[in-house]
Write an enzyme that holds these catalytic residues in place. Structure first.
Site, PDB file in Angstrom:
ATOM      1  N   GLY A 155      -1.581 -15.838 -22.349  1.00  0.00           N
ATOM      2  CA  GLY A 155      -2.227 -15.199 -23.746  1.00  0.00           C
ATOM      3  C   GLY A 155      -1.638 -15.792 -24.851  1.00  0.00           C
ATOM      4  O   GLY A 155      -1.355 -16.894 -24.865  1.00  0.00           O
TER       5      GLY A 155
ATOM      6  N   CYS B  92      -2.684 -19.318 -28.813  1.00  0.00           N
ATOM      7  CA  CYS B  92      -2.952 -20.712 -28.855  1.00  0.00           C
ATOM      8  C   CYS B  92      -3.967 -21.042 -27.579  1.00  0.00           C
ATOM      9  O   CYS B  92      -5.055 -21.274 -27.719  1.00  0.00           O
ATOM     10  CB  CYS B  92      -1.652 -21.635 -28.853  1.00  0.00           C
ATOM     11  SG  CYS B  92      -0.981 -21.398 -30.237  1.00  0.00           S
TER      12      CYS B  92
ATOM     13  N   THR C 290      -5.758 -21.800 -37.196  1.00  0.00           N
ATOM     14  CA  THR C 290      -7.228 -21.859 -36.703  1.00  0.00           C
ATOM     15  C   THR C 290      -7.775 -20.928 -35.711  1.00  0.00           C
ATOM     16  O   THR C 290      -7.815 -21.284 -34.757  1.00  0.00           O
ATOM     17  CB  THR C 290      -7.543 -23.405 -36.549  1.00  0.00           C
ATOM     18  OG1 THR C 290      -6.632 -23.747 -35.398  1.00  0.00           O
ATOM     19  CG2 THR C 290      -7.358 -24.559 -37.513  1.00  0.00           C
TER      20      THR C 290
ATOM     21  N   ARG D 188       6.502 -24.560 -28.813  1.00  0.00           N
ATOM     22  CA  ARG D 188       6.371 -23.158 -28.022  1.00  0.00           C
ATOM     23  C   ARG D 188       6.849 -22.366 -28.980  1.00  0.00           C
ATOM     24  O   ARG D 188       8.049 -22.224 -29.279  1.00  0.00           O
ATOM     25  CB  ARG D 188       6.810 -23.304 -26.632  1.00  0.00           C
ATOM     26  CG  ARG D 188       6.150 -24.229 -25.852  1.00  0.00           C
ATOM     27  CD  ARG D 188       7.260 -24.628 -24.809  1.00  0.00           C
ATOM     28  NE  ARG D 188       8.521 -25.265 -25.236  1.00  0.00           N
ATOM     29  CZ  ARG D 188       9.646 -25.401 -24.487  1.00  0.00           C
ATOM     30  NH1 ARG D 188       9.710 -24.888 -23.316  1.00  0.00           N
ATOM     31  NH2 ARG D 188      10.914 -25.869 -25.049  1.00  0.00           N
ATOM     32  N   GLU D 189       6.255 -20.917 -28.929  1.00  0.00           N
ATOM     33  CA  GLU D 189       6.988 -19.951 -29.511  1.00  0.00           C
ATOM     34  C   GLU D 189       8.162 -19.714 -28.510  1.00  0.00           C
ATOM     35  O   GLU D 189       8.031 -19.886 -27.430  1.00  0.00           O
ATOM     36  CB  GLU D 189       5.866 -18.750 -29.635  1.00  0.00           C
ATOM     37  CG  GLU D 189       4.992 -18.930 -30.832  1.00  0.00           C
ATOM     38  CD  GLU D 189       3.713 -17.581 -30.824  1.00  0.00           C
ATOM     39  OE1 GLU D 189       4.348 -16.620 -30.338  1.00  0.00           O
ATOM     40  OE2 GLU D 189       2.831 -18.106 -31.253  1.00  0.00           O
TER      41      GLU D 189
ATOM     42  N   ALA E 106       2.728 -17.924 -11.036  1.00  0.00           N
ATOM     43  CA  ALA E 106       1.532 -16.931 -11.323  1.00  0.00           C
ATOM     44  C   ALA E 106       1.940 -15.644 -11.625  1.00  0.00           C
ATOM     45  O   ALA E 106       2.927 -15.056 -11.582  1.00  0.00           O
ATOM     46  CB  ALA E 106       1.099 -16.687  -9.557  1.00  0.00           C
TER      47      ALA E 106
HETATM   48  C1  UGA Z   1       1.470 -23.325 -26.256  1.00  0.00           C
HETATM   49  C2  UGA Z   1       2.011 -24.547 -25.672  1.00  0.00           C
HETATM   50  O1  UGA Z   1       2.773 -24.506 -24.686  1.00  0.00           O
HETATM   51  C3  UGA Z   1       2.538 -25.422 -26.625  1.00  0.00           C
HETATM   52  O2  UGA Z   1       3.100 -26.757 -26.456  1.00  0.00           O
HETATM   53  C4  UGA Z   1       1.503 -25.451 -28.027  1.00  0.00           C
HETATM   54  O3  UGA Z   1       2.173 -26.135 -29.166  1.00  0.00           O
HETATM   55  C5  UGA Z   1       1.386 -24.163 -28.467  1.00  0.00           C
HETATM   56  O4  UGA Z   1       0.518 -23.417 -27.554  1.00  0.00           O
HETATM   57  C6  UGA Z   1       0.234 -24.000 -29.561  1.00  0.00           C
HETATM   58  O5  UGA Z   1      -0.744 -24.687 -29.499  1.00  0.00           O
HETATM   59  O6  UGA Z   1       0.808 -23.745 -30.784  1.00  0.00           O
HETATM   60  P1  UGA Z   1       2.476 -20.880 -26.719  1.00  0.00           P
HETATM   61  O7  UGA Z   1       1.234 -20.254 -27.238  1.00  0.00           O
HETATM   62  O8  UGA Z   1       4.002 -20.599 -27.478  1.00  0.00           O
HETATM   63  O9  UGA Z   1       2.700 -22.382 -26.720  1.00  0.00           O
HETATM   64  O10 UGA Z   1       3.125 -20.242 -25.028  1.00  0.00           O
HETATM   65  P2  UGA Z   1       3.331 -21.107 -23.739  1.00  0.00           P
HETATM   66  O11 UGA Z   1       4.671 -20.893 -23.567  1.00  0.00           O
HETATM   67  O12 UGA Z   1       2.402 -21.960 -23.618  1.00  0.00           O
HETATM   68  O13 UGA Z   1       2.696 -19.589 -22.701  1.00  0.00           O
HETATM   69  C7  UGA Z   1       1.493 -19.415 -22.980  1.00  0.00           C
HETATM   70  C8  UGA Z   1       0.940 -18.283 -22.091  1.00  0.00           C
HETATM   71  O14 UGA Z   1       1.092 -18.630 -20.620  1.00  0.00           O
HETATM   72  C9  UGA Z   1       2.183 -17.009 -22.006  1.00  0.00           C
HETATM   73  O15 UGA Z   1       1.305 -15.650 -21.980  1.00  0.00           O
HETATM   74  C10 UGA Z   1       2.771 -16.959 -20.812  1.00  0.00           C
HETATM   75  O16 UGA Z   1       3.460 -15.757 -20.017  1.00  0.00           O
HETATM   76  C11 UGA Z   1       1.919 -17.835 -19.855  1.00  0.00           C
HETATM   77  N1  UGA Z   1       2.404 -18.606 -18.602  1.00  0.00           N
HETATM   78  C12 UGA Z   1       3.262 -19.675 -18.832  1.00  0.00           C
HETATM   79  C13 UGA Z   1       2.064 -18.167 -17.426  1.00  0.00           C
HETATM   80  O17 UGA Z   1       1.314 -17.014 -17.091  1.00  0.00           O
HETATM   81  N2  UGA Z   1       2.774 -18.869 -16.158  1.00  0.00           N
HETATM   82  C14 UGA Z   1       3.241 -19.913 -16.491  1.00  0.00           C
HETATM   83  O18 UGA Z   1       3.743 -20.696 -15.483  1.00  0.00           O
HETATM   84  C15 UGA Z   1       3.818 -20.427 -17.932  1.00  0.00           C
END
Ligand code: UGA
Length: 447
Positions: A268, A271, A93, A162-163, A263
C-alpha cells in the site's frame, strides 16, 4: 563558492532532501505552499513521523540553537528564484480521481510559479515521480516562461527513498540517476552529489525518458515481487505448503534475492499502488499498453490479499457474520516505522470488517492520528494490550517491532479467545502456539 540549493515541496521527499542537502554542506532554501508546514519546519518540527529526520532538520534549520543555519524555509517564489543555482522540484503526483493516470497539477503549478523568477542561469531538477515524457514537456515550458530563457535548464533526477529509511536512503543512495541534456547540467549534479558518489553511490547518466522510466519501472518491479510471492501464498494455501519457507528457499538464489518476498496483505502507501496504475495509463497513451497488462494482474493480486485476510478472519471466527464479534487490529500504517496510512492494507482490512458489523479496535504505535482522521468510525486503543481486551480474534496487520516483541502469554490474559491471524508473516508461530494461541497466516500450514 558552494552551490545554493532550493527544494520545492516539503513532504517526505522534499523535507528529507532539503535536510540532506544542508547536511552535505550546501545553503538550502525550502519552499511549500502550505503555511502550517512552513511554520513547523521553521521550528525544526517535521509534519510526519520519519525516524532521524527531525534530528537532521534541527541540526541545520536557521535560528535553532547550535544549528549550522544552512537550512531556511519560505513561501516566497521570488526569493527562491533569486537564491538558487539548483532548484529541486519534490512535489507529489497522486492518482487522479476516478482514473489510473497521475495528477500532474502540483508539478505543473511548481514550474509555472518558479520559472518567471529565474532571471539568471539555473538548473531545475525534477524529482517527482512523473509519466514518461513529462520532462520533455516541462523543459519546453521552462524555456518559454523563464526570463533567463535557455539558461534556465532542466534535469530529471528520480528519487528512490523508502519511508521509514528516508534519511539514510537520501544520504547514502544505492544509485543516483540523472537525466540531462547538457554537460553543464551533468557537472552541476556531479557537484551536488559529490559526497555520496565519493562514498560509492553509482552515478547513472541517462536521457530524460530513461530517467523517468527508471523510477516507474523500479517500483513496478518491487510491486511484482510482492504480488508474485502473494500468488505463491495462495497456491501454498491450496496445497498445504509454507510460503515463508518457500520464500527463504528461492531467495538463496542470488538472481532472485531474499528481499521483498514477504507474503501477506500486500503493498500500500502513497507510491507503489498509484505508480503502477499511472505507468499502465501512460503506456496506454503511448500505444504500448500490451507491454504492461501484467501490472493489472499485479494490482489485482495485491488488492485480493486484503479481501482474503477478511475471509480468513471470518473463517477463523466460525464462518458466519462478523456481527457482535470483537476484532483487535494491530497496525494501521501501510508499513512499520511510518505514520503514513495512505492506501494502507491494514486500515482497509479493519474498515471492511467494521463495515460488515465487526467491533473493530485498532492500535498503531505512530499512525493513530492519521488513521482516526481517515477512518473516524473505527474504535482506537492506546496500546496493544488495550486493543486486544476482550477480543475474539487478533489481526496483526503492520509488522512493527513493538508487535513482534509482544508477550503472547500476557496478551493471552486480555483476550476472550487466543486466536491470532498474522497478515504480515512476521510473528513466530511457535512462540504463539506454545503460549496456547491458535496462529494462522495466509500460505502457511495450520499447525
Ligand atoms: C517505495 C519504494 O520502495 C521506494 O524505492 C520508492 O522511492 C518509493 O516507493 C517512492 O516511490 O517514493 P515505500 O512506499 O516507502 O517505498 O514503501 P516500501 O518499503 O516499498 O513498501 C511498500 C509496501 O509493500 C508496504 O505496504 C509494505 O508493507 C509492502 N511490502 C514490502 C510487502 O507486502 N512485502 C514485502 O516483502 C515488502
Amino acid at each position: 563558492m558552494a552551490l545554493k540549493i532550493t527544494v520545492i515541496g516539503t513532504g517526505y521527499l522534499g523535507a528529507t532532501h532539503a535536510a540532506a542537502m544542508a547536511e552535505l554542506g550546501f545553503e538550502v532554501l525550502g519552499l511549500d505552499v502550505v503555511p502550517e508546514k512552513i511554520e513547523m519546519l521553521k521550528r525544526g518540527e517535521v509534519p510526519m513521523y520519519e525516524p532521524g529526520l527531525e534530528e537532521l532538520l534541527r541540526k541545520h534549520v536557521a535560528g535553532i540553537e547550535g544549528s549550522s543555519g544552512r537550512l531556511r524555509f519560505t513561501m516566497d517564489w521570488a526569493e527562491v528564484g533569486e537564491f538558487g543555482d539548483v532548484h529541486f522540484v519534490c512535489v507529489n503526483t497522486p492518482q487522479k480521481h476516478g482514473e489510473y493516470a497521475c495528477d500532474m497539477s502540483y508539478v505543473d503549478a511548481a514550474f509555472e510559479s518558479l520559472a518567471p523568477h529565474l532571471h539568471g542561469p539555473a538548473l531545475v531538477v525534477g524529482k517527482s515521480t512523473v509519466p514518461v515524457g513529462s520532462a520533455d514537456r516541462l523543459a519546453a515550458r521552462l524555456a518559454e516562461l523563464a526570463p533567463a530563457g535557455e539558461d534556465a535548464e532542466l534535469a530529471w533526477n528520480p528519487e528512490f527513498l523508502r519511508e521509514g529509511f528516508a534519511v539514510n536512503d537520501t544520504l547514502h543512495p544505492d544509485r543516483i540517476v540523472v537525466g540531462v541534456r547538457s554537460e553543464r547540467a551533468e557537472k552541476l549534479l556531479r557537484e551536488v552529489y559529490a559526497t555520496p558518489v565519493t562514498a560509492g553511490s553509482p552515478f547513472v547518466l541517462t536521457d530524460f525518458p530513461t530517467a523517468e522510466l527508471v523510477k516507474t519501472s523500479a517500483n513496478s518491479f518491487l510491486a511484482t515481487k510482492i504480488s508474485f510471492i502473494n500468488a505463491m501464498a495462495e497456491v501454498c494455501e491450496a496445497a498445504d505448503g509454507d510460503v515463508v519457507k518457500l520464500a527463504e528457499a528461492i531467495g538463496h538464489d542470488e538472481r532472485i534475492g531474499k528481499k521483498f518476498l514477504r507474503a501477506g496483505i500486500g503493498f500500500g502507501g502513497g507510491c507503489l499502488p498509484k505508480d503502477i496504475r499511472a505507468f499502465m495509463a501512460r503506456a496506454g497513451e503511448l500505444g504500448a499498453d500490451q507491454a504492461l497488462t501484467f501490472l493489472r494482474e499485479i494490482d489485482s493480486i495485491n488488492m485480493r490479499q486484503r479481501g482474503q485476510m477478511v475471509e480468513l478472519a471470518r473463517e477463523a471466527l466460525g464462518g458466519g457474520s462478523f456481527l457482535g464479534k470483537r476484532v483487535a487490529v494491530l497496525g494501521a500504517a501501510f508499513k512499520p516505522d511510518s505514520d503514513d496510512v495512505r492506501d494502507s492494507p491494514a486500515l482497509n482490512v479493519a474498515g471492511q470488517i467494521h463495515l460488515q458489523g465487526g467491533q473493530v479496535t485498532v492500535y498503531d504505535p505512530k499512525g493513530m492520528a492519521n488513521a482516526r482522521r481517515l477512518f473516524p468510525t473505527l474504535a482506537y486503543a492506546d496500546s496493544a494490550t488495550e486493543a486486544v481486551r476482550g477480543a475474539d480474534v487478533v489481526l496483526h496487520l503492520t509488522e512493527w517491532r513493538e508487535f513482534r516483541e509482544l508477550d503472547p502469554a500476557v496478551l493471552g490474559e486480555a483476550v476472550t479467545t487466543r486466536l491470532i491471524l498474522d497478515g504480515r508473516n512476521a510473528l513466530d508461530p511457535e512462540v504463539w502456539r506454545r503460549a496456547g494461541w491458535t496462529y494462522r497466516a495466509m500460505g502457511r500450514p495450520t499447525a
